[in-house]
Write an enzyme that holds these catalytic residues in place. Structure first.
Site, PDB file in Angstrom:
ATOM      1  N   LYS B  45     -21.977 -21.084 -10.102  1.00  0.00           N
ATOM      2  CA  LYS B  45     -22.260 -21.626  -8.675  1.00  0.00           C
ATOM      3  C   LYS B  45     -22.882 -20.627  -7.699  1.00  0.00           C
ATOM      4  CE  LYS B  45     -22.724 -24.425  -5.381  1.00  0.00           C
ATOM      5  NZ  LYS B  45     -23.962 -25.319  -5.205  1.00  0.00           N
ATOM      6  N   ASN B  69     -29.059 -33.392  -4.394  1.00  0.00           N
ATOM      7  CA  ASN B  69     -27.766 -32.824  -4.056  1.00  0.00           C
ATOM      8  C   ASN B  69     -28.219 -32.074  -2.703  1.00  0.00           C
ATOM      9  OD1 ASN B  69     -27.170 -29.799  -4.415  1.00  0.00           O
ATOM     10  ND2 ASN B  69     -28.668 -30.385  -6.117  1.00  0.00           N
ATOM     11  N   CYS B 130     -33.463 -22.413  -3.251  1.00  0.00           N
ATOM     12  CA  CYS B 130     -32.658 -23.665  -3.094  1.00  0.00           C
ATOM     13  C   CYS B 130     -33.322 -24.633  -1.874  1.00  0.00           C
ATOM     14  CB  CYS B 130     -31.184 -23.108  -2.452  1.00  0.00           C
ATOM     15  SG  CYS B 130     -30.273 -24.420  -2.018  1.00  0.00           S
ATOM     16  N   THR B 194     -34.597 -27.423  -8.102  1.00  0.00           N
ATOM     17  CA  THR B 194     -34.741 -28.861  -7.731  1.00  0.00           C
ATOM     18  C   THR B 194     -35.953 -29.318  -7.017  1.00  0.00           C
ATOM     19  OG1 THR B 194     -33.380 -28.678  -5.978  1.00  0.00           O
ATOM     20  CG2 THR B 194     -32.199 -29.366  -7.740  1.00  0.00           C
ATOM     21  N   THR B 267     -27.841 -31.290 -14.692  1.00  0.00           N
ATOM     22  CA  THR B 267     -27.475 -32.596 -14.278  1.00  0.00           C
ATOM     23  C   THR B 267     -26.616 -33.137 -15.679  1.00  0.00           C
ATOM     24  OG1 THR B 267     -28.792 -32.794 -12.642  1.00  0.00           O
ATOM     25  CG2 THR B 267     -28.133 -34.924 -13.417  1.00  0.00           C
TER      26      THR B 267
HETATM   27  C1  LIG Z   1     -24.982 -30.525  -7.812  1.00  0.00           C
HETATM   28  C2  LIG Z   1     -25.947 -29.297  -7.701  1.00  0.00           C
HETATM   29  C3  LIG Z   1     -25.758 -28.156  -7.536  1.00  0.00           C
HETATM   30  C4  LIG Z   1     -26.569 -27.076  -7.571  1.00  0.00           C
HETATM   31  N1  LIG Z   1     -26.300 -25.794  -7.381  1.00  0.00           N
HETATM   32  C5  LIG Z   1     -27.019 -24.759  -7.261  1.00  0.00           C
HETATM   33  C6  LIG Z   1     -27.024 -23.519  -6.966  1.00  0.00           C
HETATM   34  O1  LIG Z   1     -25.869 -23.444  -6.113  1.00  0.00           O
HETATM   35  N2  LIG Z   1     -27.980 -22.570  -7.414  1.00  0.00           N
HETATM   36  C7  LIG Z   1     -29.004 -22.800  -7.978  1.00  0.00           C
HETATM   37  O2  LIG Z   1     -29.838 -21.878  -8.226  1.00  0.00           O
HETATM   38  N3  LIG Z   1     -29.315 -23.908  -8.434  1.00  0.00           N
HETATM   39  C8  LIG Z   1     -28.638 -24.988  -8.052  1.00  0.00           C
HETATM   40  N4  LIG Z   1     -28.759 -26.264  -8.662  1.00  0.00           N
HETATM   41  C9  LIG Z   1     -30.000 -26.581  -9.380  1.00  0.00           C
HETATM   42  C10 LIG Z   1     -29.749 -26.477 -10.908  1.00  0.00           C
HETATM   43  O3  LIG Z   1     -28.909 -25.388 -11.353  1.00  0.00           O
HETATM   44  C11 LIG Z   1     -31.111 -26.868 -11.837  1.00  0.00           C
HETATM   45  O4  LIG Z   1     -31.879 -25.854 -11.441  1.00  0.00           O
HETATM   46  C12 LIG Z   1     -31.447 -28.051 -11.420  1.00  0.00           C
HETATM   47  O5  LIG Z   1     -30.562 -29.131 -11.134  1.00  0.00           O
HETATM   48  C13 LIG Z   1     -32.354 -28.777 -12.224  1.00  0.00           C
HETATM   49  O6  LIG Z   1     -31.802 -28.949 -13.514  1.00  0.00           O
HETATM   50  P1  LIG Z   1     -31.148 -30.278 -14.257  1.00  0.00           P
HETATM   51  O7  LIG Z   1     -32.255 -31.372 -13.993  1.00  0.00           O
HETATM   52  O8  LIG Z   1     -30.876 -30.038 -15.738  1.00  0.00           O
HETATM   53  O9  LIG Z   1     -29.981 -30.480 -13.155  1.00  0.00           O
HETATM   54  C14 LIG Z   1     -27.795 -27.175  -8.600  1.00  0.00           C
HETATM   55  C15 LIG Z   1     -27.971 -28.714  -9.053  1.00  0.00           C
HETATM   56  C16 LIG Z   1     -27.229 -29.696  -8.854  1.00  0.00           C
HETATM   57  C17 LIG Z   1     -27.482 -30.839  -9.215  1.00  0.00           C
END
Ligand SMILES: Cc1cc2nc3c(=O)[nH]c(=O)nc-3n(C[C@H](O)[C@H](O)[C@H](O)COP(=O)(O)O)c2cc1C
Ligand SMILES: Cc1cc2nc3c(=O)[nH]c(=O)nc-3n(C[C@H](O)[C@H](O)[C@H](O)COP(=O)(O)OP(=O)(O)OC[C@H]3O[C@@H](n4cnc5c(N)ncnc54)[C@H](O)[C@@H]3O)c2cc1C
Ligand SMILES: Cc1cc2nc3c(=O)[nH]c(=O)nc-3n(C[C@H](O)[C@H](O)[C@H](O)COP(=O)(O)OP(=O)(O)OC[C@H]3O[C@@H](n4cnc5c(N)ncnc54)[C@H](O)[C@@H]3O)c2cc1C
Ligand SMILES: Cc1cc2nc3c(=O)[nH]c(=O)nc-3n(C[C@H](O)[C@H](O)[C@H](O)COP(=O)(O)O)c2cc1C
Ligand code: FES
Ligand code: FES
Lengths: 260, 305, 305, 260
Positions: B45, B69, B130, B194, B267
């Site tokens: 995280k 999120n 972010c 995201t 996710t």
């Molecule tokens: C609940 C949540 C918290 C996240 N927190 C972070 C974070 O602290 N730092 C970061 O670089 N990305 C964070 N992300 C982004 C994810 O690491 C990832 O880049 C993004 O969700 C896309 O990938 P996915 O479609 O497989 O979820 C977060 C994503 C989610 C869903």
């Protein structure tokens, strides 16, 4: 209760739905194959997801464990949206993905007068609580509900412990219901009050518990994505104003230790 | 037995499946669901110098094939991580990657300094993307000049640890952002973070998230992620880590075909908490579909018209 | 009976539900599935001065809760449209909006000239955001200065017909693009066009689309669309038409709460060809959910923290 | 055949699945309530979508209409992916969204010797073709298949018309199968050849038809999003190199008028 052992054994399992439903209903009792759980604490929950959901709903859904026996585990589910309506359409032998038991449970001290305050589907965890309690004669169930009583497992529970139910027909009934909750709680000032239900209901209980210094535990409901403490989507503030995950640090919190 | 090892940017991973920041906690939350040592890597995280409580609730919402999120980098701070979490992680066997969040260039440098002395930290991932924080975050990530500056600063304090810059898709030209990271000395880029999104509740007439906007992730965004990775792989020379909507071994291979050296699974960890482990189990079968027994051969082997 | 009429940018629509360009053909394809006169409006398939065959096949791919398309503005040309299609459309009862595609500023002007003399054309929608054409299209749509120029040119030839500029989400700052359209004299903006995406087939190791990249649409992108509409509504004074992932009356209301004057329904027309009509039927019920019987009251009534 | 009238009546209908399945299979016969169709042309198709699909799969799926009677309409479906596997898991009375009959159909001239060339699931439309043909004694079915013959409705069809089947066990069998197709076609030089099957199969038929100047019609398969001519996702090139929609201008094309 073997909670420690049990927690280490939390796994994702695929289990079959053991029931069938004759007709669609907004309140269903969902009985699944026991996923190999040897023990759980009433108040714990599990995340469920029908295998055929596919990707449209990426999250599982949290439900209180209502009861467990050697063959099966049962949940009480009210249909409110996309996931619950899909669960209520499961057919026999369809596969459900389940991970649990998750979170903590309610305290269950032997020989302590304990008031169970259930609001609506908040009755679910108390079913198993009553069944496994060391001294059920000390329990008193107070049930506030909106839908007709026979949508809930109230009657089977009332056979086992002292119980009373009050129906909310409209919001006009609320002041009286609140008064009855408070009166009931006053009778347990030296004992324990456990509450599970909608947030406004929990707020009532919390306020009165703090006012009268009654020991109380509240089971919180939050939208959950992971259920295992990882996403930080389900937090509430603890007594010190710090965010804690309801899924992994709760869902049950001492009334004095949580902001709701 | 198919060899799933991948090597890039000074990292040697058992397999190309890394769990994505913010979706796998500090790893420990998932120890019951699989052997953490089996993962290619774990990105923890997002960490900041000081503890952060994050944004107000509600801060997640489910959307069709995805989720929003706006956690806002809630974390116990880098010190608590190093003291309470890292020692419990199998960092000798699995690459533990620290995801860094800061609100200024010097702060990023400071954070890198603290993290880079730790033997248990395999690499630094710089979150300049972010969308859920009002200061810093995406502000950096949308400006190539800033990306370059932050990268240089982190690199300066990284003591040779690989620096991975995590890019935002919320830009006109993500390849230019990747180029800026490369120019700043990044050892790799990871993408995508995201997509900036929003949800509305017509009953309350309020945004579903207290933060109003949030980051969209999950299968819904996979097509955007693939496009971004494709564009970046054609632009930069440093390794690329593909992220976005990966839920299956097939999805992971799609990114590898485009040229990704490894992927991150986010996710999908919410679909079921053992999903990342299942993806690893399934990789060999998916590779057979693509008629290959070598990730090296697959990587970047996309045939373009 | 709830009054669903909306008025903006010189248009009077029976209801705020307009079918989106490229997803409803020339309207006639859907005449069997509902009474076209019941629609708030129909935006026809993108029109160019000369007929275009579009991109090679395959040019659509289904994705989780969405789809990619790289049709490449296949169309019979503006003359054939005016001669063969428009006369068959119920243009006296329903706003027929011409979606325009051109590859240069003067060509946009020419096209506007041809269309604006037609009584049956209610408004011009300027597609400066198509990701599926190598020249023009998104090139304009990603540069505010170009958007302004194109808008001015179209406006100059529009003979007072409302000019709607359709914006691309593939930019760092969509509000700046909307501002540019407003500065150029646009009567309204519509957004979003598709997100640039890609799909890969691991069996063939090829991009699924012959065009490699394509535009992502459908429920998957609704959160991004809502965010864009929110940003734009807070920036510009001209009316905004919300587009992206709308499949239900509730979805439509979400955009209206953000401030959209009307919405366009695209990919949902593929869910089932009567979906746009169903959305109209369902609007009053959805308005009750939001506790309102007036679209005017609902519009822009989102409560922000 | 009342095609004109019928076309104007194409509507989206929600109909019930009339069958049940004992076990999962990769080849299913899907029988739905008749959506109120009075007529159709064999070769036409319909778009199907189970109501419970939700949004994950935004498109319906095209299937040839295999047969229609007063109560029902039947499709033959091979499970190849996400949509077909969901359709093959339908349970009795579950609701399917259907729009059709769509597209054109095969010519069915009375008294004309007609060769029906079916490859795999390409047999589907010929079932109804045979049943409704004015002079079935002029028909000859040639069926090339990979899966075992009893996965297809071949035997019931062979009771009604002259028929032969050849199984492709491996690609080694292809040259012989192609030779047999060509020989069969040569026998219909003065008649009509109708072909439905995978694209390589259609290419074989087209090449031979053009070479020997045999009148032939080909039913094309393309990925379809809308099925009604609107999305332009399913186009092929006509004889003049112009894109035409397979869904609305086909799926049946004269072999001389289409590039495949
Ligand atoms: C609940 C949540 C918290 C996240 N927190 C972070 C974070 O602290 N730092 C970061 O670089 N990305 C964070 N992300 C982004 C994810 O690491 C990832 O880049 C993004 O969700 C896309 O990938 P996915 O479609 O497989 O979820 C977060 C994503 C989610 C869903
Ligand atoms: C620890 C815990 C135990 C629970 N136990 C039970 C139980 O025993 N029986 C039962 O019927 N329900 C229980 N719930 C609530 C249940 O999880 C939700 O009703 C369910 O997730 C809604 O899913 P859905 O897909 O049908 O709704 P969605 O389509 O996701 O949403 C529909 C509506 O429900 C609201 N909602 C979504 N998730 C939750 C949630 N987690 N809590 C409250 N509201 C929500 C949404 O905001 C929306 O208004 C419990 C929740 C928690 C956190
Ligand atoms: C006019 C027409 C008539 C058809 N009739 C029949 C029939 O009678 N019986 C039958 O079993 N099938 C028929 N098909 C093919 C059928 O439509 C596809 O098999 C089906 O759409 C695949 O859906 P899926 O979701 O299971 O596959 P997906 O998960 O969408 O895709 C799985 C695989 O199938 C391929 N595919 C997807 N759509 C099509 C398509 N339309 N045509 C060919 N391949 C596709 C994909 O490229 C992928 O490789 C017909 C197709 C057309 C166009
Ligand atoms: C198959 C297809 C073709 C499209 N063609 C055009 C077009 O010609 N001109 C245009 O401005 N937008 C075109 N679009 C974009 C849509 O009008 C719309 O902006 C986009 O699909 C987002 O809305 P949706 O999610 O409701 O589909 C097309 C979209 C699709 C799916
Ligand atoms: S639901 Fe993810 S942290 Fe509680
Ligand atoms: S499937 Fe849409 S035009 Fe044919």
């Amino acid at each position: 209760m073997m909670l420690e052992r049990n927690c280490r054994e939390v796994k994702v399992r695929e289990v079959r739905f053991l029931g069938t439903w004759d007709e669609p209903s907004d309140f269903v009792e969902l009985t699944l194959e026991n996923p190999g759980w040897e023990a759980y604490l009433p108040g714990q929950f599990a995340m469920l997801r029908a295998k055929h959901w596919g990707l449209e709903l990426p999250w599982g859904r949290p439900f209180s464990i209502s009861r467990v026996d050697a063959e099966s585990v049962t949940f009480l589910i009210q249909v409110v949206g996309r996931g619950t309506s899909r669960l209520a359409r499961l057919r026999q032998d369809e596969v459900v993905i389940i991970w649990g038991p998750l979170g903590n449970g309610f305290s269950a001290p032997a020989g302590t007068p304990t008031l169970l305050l259930a609001g609506g589907m908040g009755i679910a965890p108390f079913r198993g609580y009553i069944e496994s309690h060391p001294s059920p004669e000390f329990l008193h169930l107070f049930f506030a509900h909106r839908a007709a009583l026979d949508f809930y497992p109230y009657l089977v529970m009332a056979e086992k412990v002292r119980a009373e139910a009050v129906q909310e027909h409209s919001t006009d009934d609320l002041p009286e219901i609140i008064a009855r909750i408070e009166t009931a709680m006053d009778g347990y000032a030296g004992g324990l009050v456990l509450a599970c239900g909608p947030t406004p209901f929990l707020r009532t209980v919390q306020a009165h518990a703090l006012k009268k210094n009654i020991r109380a535990e509240l089971s919180l409901e939050k939208t959950m994505a992971c259920g295992v403490g990882a996403c930080l989507g389900c937090v509430c503030k603890d007594g010190q104003g710090r965010n804690v995950q309801v899924c992994s640090r709760g869902p049950v919190f001492p009334a004095a230790d949580v902001q709701i | 037995m198919i060899d799933l090892r991948v090597e890039f940017a000074g990292l040697v991973l058992k397999n190309p499946i890394i769990t994505a920041s913010g979706t796998f906690g500090f790893g420990l939350e998932f120890a019951a669901f699989g052997d953490l040592k089996r993962l290619g890597g774990i990105v923890v995280k997002g960490l900041s110098l000081k503890p952060r409580e994050g944004n107000p609730m509600p801060r997640v919402a489910e959307t069709p094939c995805g989720m929003l999120n706006a956690i806002g980098i809630q974390n116990p701070g880098v010190e608590a991580f190093l003291r309470d979490k890292l020692p419990l992680l199998p960092w000798r066997e699995t690459a533990i990657i620290a995801n860094m969040y800061a609100s200024s260039v010097p702060e990023f440098g400071e954070l890198a300094q603290v993290l880079s002395v730790e033997e248990g930290v395999a690499a630094l991932e710089v979150n300049v993307s972010c969308p859920n924080v009002s200061f810093g975050g995406a502000a950096f990530g949308q400006d190539p000049a800033q990306i370059r500056k932050v990268t240089e600063e982190v690199k300066k304090h990284a003591k040779g640890k690989p620096v991975i810059v995590k890019l935002s898709p919320n830009v006109t030209d993500i390849a230019a952002c990747a180029q800026a990271a490369q120019d700043g000395g990044a050892d790799a880029v990871s993408l995508i973070n995201t997509l900036l999104g929003m949800a509305v509740d017509i009953r309350t007439r309020r945004p579903t998230l207290a933060n109003v906007v949030g980051g969209l992730s999950g299968p819904a965004i996979k097509p955007v992620a693939l496009r971004c990775v494709h564009q970046v792989c054609r632009k930069v020379l440093i390794p690329v880590i593909g992220i976005g909507g990966i839920v299956s071994a097939e999805d992971a291979l799609e990114f590898i075909l485009l040229g990704a050296a490894a992927v991150q699974v986010g996710t999908a960890n919410f679909l079921r908490p053992d999903q990342s482990f299942r993806i690893i189990d399934d990789l060999p079968r998916a590779m057979i579909k693509a008629r290959s027994d070598s990730l090296g051969e697959l990587r970047g082997s996309l045939k373009l018209p």
